[in-house]
Design a protein around this motif. Structure first.
Motif, PDB file in Angstrom:
ATOM      1  N   LEU A  23      49.430  23.870 114.402  1.00 46.81           N
ATOM      2  CA  LEU A  23      48.720  23.975 113.132  1.00 46.81           C
ATOM      3  C   LEU A  23      48.861  25.375 112.538  1.00 46.81           C
ATOM      4  CD1 LEU A  23      45.373  22.068 113.784  1.00 46.81           C
ATOM      5  CD2 LEU A  23      47.314  21.330 112.413  1.00 46.81           C
ATOM      6  N   SER A  24      49.120  25.413 111.258  1.00 49.29           N
ATOM      7  CA  SER A  24      49.218  26.698 110.560  1.00 49.29           C
ATOM      8  C   SER A  24      47.865  27.039 109.941  1.00 49.29           C
ATOM      9  CB  SER A  24      50.269  26.624 109.455  1.00 49.29           C
ATOM     10  OG  SER A  24      49.854  25.716 108.437  1.00 49.29           O
ATOM     11  N   GLU A  25      47.756  28.260 109.454  1.00 52.50           N
ATOM     12  CA  GLU A  25      46.504  28.702 108.840  1.00 52.50           C
ATOM     13  C   GLU A  25      46.166  27.877 107.606  1.00 52.50           C
ATOM     14  OE1 GLU A  25      44.422  32.867 107.315  1.00 52.50           O
ATOM     15  OE2 GLU A  25      46.197  32.881 108.628  1.00 52.50           O
ATOM     16  N   GLY A  26      47.183  27.293 106.991  1.00 53.28           N
ATOM     17  CA  GLY A  26      46.947  26.504 105.788  1.00 53.28           C
ATOM     18  C   GLY A  26      46.613  25.053 106.051  1.00 53.28           C
ATOM     19  N   ALA A  27      46.533  24.651 107.326  1.00 53.73           N
ATOM     20  CA  ALA A  27      46.218  23.260 107.644  1.00 53.73           C
ATOM     21  C   ALA A  27      44.799  22.930 107.201  1.00 53.73           C
ATOM     22  CB  ALA A  27      46.372  23.022 109.145  1.00 53.73           C
ATOM     23  N   GLY A  28      44.546  21.657 106.917  1.00 58.53           N
ATOM     24  CA  GLY A  28      43.239  21.223 106.463  1.00 58.53           C
ATOM     25  C   GLY A  28      42.264  21.048 107.610  1.00 58.53           C
ATOM     26  N   ILE A  29      40.981  20.951 107.275  1.00 56.92           N
ATOM     27  CA  ILE A  29      39.936  20.818 108.290  1.00 56.92           C
ATOM     28  C   ILE A  29      40.128  19.547 109.107  1.00 56.92           C
ATOM     29  CG2 ILE A  29      38.377  19.697 106.641  1.00 56.92           C
ATOM     30  CD1 ILE A  29      37.425  21.921 109.678  1.00 56.92           C
ATOM     31  N   ARG A  30      40.684  18.489 108.500  1.00 53.38           N
ATOM     32  CA  ARG A  30      40.876  17.243 109.240  1.00 53.38           C
ATOM     33  C   ARG A  30      41.794  17.448 110.438  1.00 53.38           C
ATOM     34  NH1 ARG A  30      42.735  11.447 106.569  1.00 53.38           N
ATOM     35  NH2 ARG A  30      42.791  10.256 108.513  1.00 53.38           N
ATOM     36  N   GLU A  31      42.881  18.181 110.259  1.00 50.78           N
ATOM     37  CA  GLU A  31      43.812  18.420 111.356  1.00 50.78           C
ATOM     38  C   GLU A  31      43.158  19.251 112.458  1.00 50.78           C
ATOM     39  OE1 GLU A  31      44.663  18.726 108.132  1.00 50.78           O
ATOM     40  OE2 GLU A  31      45.918  16.915 108.056  1.00 50.78           O
ATOM     41  N   TYR A  32      42.346  20.222 112.072  1.00 47.23           N
ATOM     42  CA  TYR A  32      41.647  21.020 113.078  1.00 47.23           C
ATOM     43  C   TYR A  32      40.644  20.176 113.850  1.00 47.23           C
ATOM     44  CZ  TYR A  32      43.627  25.450 111.542  1.00 47.23           C
ATOM     45  OH  TYR A  32      44.497  26.476 111.285  1.00 47.23           O
TER      46      TYR A  32
END
Length: 636
Positions: free
Chosen positions: A607-616
């Protein structure tokens, strides 16, 4: 408050091994560090670990009746025990103790299984009726206290915690893959399932009766939202306040120090207000993240309430490293994977509180009773459904359905077209709203799964929520939402984590909002006293509570919008938990389990810093599960 355990052999000529019930008791020492007891008789063994709250000197368990034919091991508090005791004394019953446990024994003599209908409080207990060779298990109406059981080929075992069942050599920690499938959708396991194959939860408001190998379950309580109070708004608000003060007063019973968990939110501040009024200065406890800015530190509200009520306030400031260090301890205490990040701070503040008190009260349950989670978007969907119903059926079927099927291909339009031919009360069956959703879609789960999970072909997880909405279809829209939150999210997430996090530190948690008489009263309130529109896009949630305490608690807190406990989860996963996640999710244990596709897991880890909260959140759910899999040495 206690931990209970027991074994019933199906063959009446066999007896449980004393060493086994002692091992079950030892596994729950933290639930009852003050005393322990065992009762053995024929095919049954009862165990108890006691945290002394009432009748400190004489409250040893298990407890029996006058002639030793009925025995009980009990966990919880019965807040109306004194009144029940007087009734039973008047009928000739003789008591050896002055606590609440023995009251249930004599009440059973009078009423049999129906004794649970007279109990006000939180409880899980096992009662052995020697004459009938019958074991009765019971759990309180809202599920405040947990109770697990396992049905083997030759015996039934039960306990307050799963680890006590795992102390039996015949119960091996094997994965319940269906529970994993649902956990990824909900972030918790849905009763009666647990993540351990063969281990089940007794559901809230249920009894289990066992005669040898024959068992039956019965639901003894169901919350009804259909009967509304015929009172004016002002009368309802006054009644709300008076009832809440009364139930909070009943929750203060005990012979040990008590305090209040004070987040600075509306619910906990209301509890602190009433307790302070009733007992004077009270100890309060709060927790927050200290190194991630004001967005994650709400202690100023807790301090505001503490100053207002002149409490003896204690607080703990967590860092992200504290969170990382406490994560495995939290999952070990939780016993099952639960991807609720606020549980780790709750574990920490419970440890702080246990240094000062033995009982804490909290504001748990108010959101589920009064619509604290609701937003304007919930109502916009219903408004659209009403609009679709106004379109003439020939236009819907002859024009809109073909247009959507051939060109638009909108799942939302399709749902509204389907709903237009059904009662509006079915809206939530087609568009089910549930806590923890919108993280893994069914397709997303199928892509994540490895061969061991793909072979099972599980049904859609949301079917559990749909069935709950089907049972609530006769209620108003808002009450349908509250009914499902109260029967699923509340016992299977909030109350379970609250019990496990506090009892890990031998701390008894009490929840006055969830006194069942108050819950029934709240259900009877008109919807407009729970949620009220404030303009076209805004709602006033928990309206009755805000009105009832207007002028009694600081205005800044009264007017605060609902907000869950803030945890800097994205930053934790990007930085502090990154190496843990990479090492564990890429480990041989996870690769060889066959549960997940290694390429999909690696994609989540990148995951990159720009990933959305759903992926986290997807990564977080996976990490919590894999830590649990490792800690409990579970066979996939």
């Amino acid at each position: 408050m206690c931990g209970i355990a027991g074994i019933l052999c199906y063959d009446p000529s066999r007896s449980p091994d004393r060493d086994l019930i002692e091992a079950m008791n030892r596994a729950m020492l933290h639930r009852g560090p003050d005393d322990g007891g065992i009762y053995l008789d024929g095919p049954v063994a009862l165990g108890n670990r006691r945290l002394s709250i009432i009748d400190l000197a004489a409250g040893h368990q298990p407890v029996d009746n006058e002639d030793g034919t009925i025995w009980i091991t009990y966990n919880g508090e019965t807040y109306n025990y004194a009144d029940l005791r007087e009734e039973l004394l008047a009928k000739g019953h003789r008591f050896k103790t002055s606590g609440d446990t023995e009251v249930i024994v004599h009440l059973y003599e009078e009423m049999g299984e129906r004794c649970v209908e007279r109990l006000r409080g939180m409880f899980a207990f096992a009662l052995w009726d020697k004459r009938r060779a019958r074991l009765l298990l019971a759990r309180d109406r809202l599920g405040i206290k947990p109770l697990y059981y396992y049905r083997g080929g030759e015996f039934l075992a039960f306990a307050s915690e799963i680890r006590a069942l795992l102390a039996l050599p015949t119960i091996q920690p094997r994965l319940n893959r269906r529970a994993l499938h649902d956990y990824l959708s909900f972030q918790y396991t849905v009763a009666p399932q647990t993540m351990f194959e063969g281990v089940q939860k007794l559901e809230p408001g249920h009894l289990l009766v066992a005669n040898g190998a024959e068992t039956r379950q019965e639901r003894y309580w169901r919350l009804d939202y259909s009967r509304k109070l015929p009172l004016s708004e002002e009368a309802c608000i006054e009644e709300f306040h008076d009832r809440f003060v009364a139930v909070t007063r009943s929750h203060l019973v005990g012979e040990v120090p008590l305090g209040v968990m004070l987040s600075g939110g509306l619910d906990s501040t209301a509890v602190a207000a009433v307790v302070s009024e009733l007992v004077g200065q009270v100890k309060t406890f709060s927790v927050a993240f200290a190194d991630d800015g004001e967005g994650y530190d709400e202690r100023r509200y807790a301090r505001l309430a503490a100053r207002h009520f002149a409490t003896d306030h204690h607080e703990i400031a967590m860092t992200r490293q504290d969170f990382v260090r406490g994560l495995r301890d939290y999952i070990w205490s939780m016993e099952e994977p639960m991807a609720d990040p606020s549980s780790v701070p709750l574990y920490a503040v419970s440890r702080l509180a246990s240094d000062h008190v033995t009982i804490v009260l909290s504001g748990e349950g108010s959101d589920e009773l009064l619509g604290g989670y609701s937003s304007a978007s919930d109502f916009r969907g219903v408004a659209r459904a009403r609009w679709f119903r106004k379109i003439p059926a020939p236009v819907r079927r002859g024009l809109l359905e073909p247009l959507n099927a051939g060109l638009l291909r909108s799942s939302r339009i399709r749902r509204h077209l389907d709903l237009a031919d059904r009662p509006l009360s079915h809206y939530l069956q087609l568009v089910p709203t549930y806590m923890g959703g919108n993280v893994f879609s069914e397709e997303g789960k199928r892509q994540l799964y490895g061969p061991r999970m793909r072979e099972d072909g599980w049904p859609r997880s949301e079917a559990v929520a749909v069935d709950a909405y089907r049972q609530a279809a006769s209620f108003e829209f808002v009450d349908q939402l509250l009914s499902v939150y109260t029967t699923q999210w509340l016992p299977d997430d909030l109350l379970l984590k609250a019990d496990k996090m506090t009892m890990a530190h031998s701390l008894e948690l009490r929840v006055p909002f969830l006194d069942h008489t108050f819950v029934e009263f709240a259900a009877s309130l008109p919807v407009r006293l729970k949620i009220r529109m404030n303009g076209r896009r805004n709602l006033i949630t928990k309206y009755a509570l805000r009105r009832a305490f207007q002028g009694k608690i600081p205005r800044e807190i009264i007017e605060r919008p609902k907000r869950g406990f803030p945890v800097p989860l994205q930053r934790l996963l990007r930085e502090d938990l990154r190496s843990m996640a990479r090492d564990l999710l890429g480990s041989r244990l996870v690769r060889e389990s066959g549960l997940f596709d290694p390429q999909q897991v690696q994609a989540l880890l990148q995951l990159s810093e720009g990933a959305g909260i759903r992926e986290y959140l997807q990564l977080w759910r996976l990490l919590v599960f894999c830590i649990w899999l490792d800690l409990f040495k579970v066979t996939p």
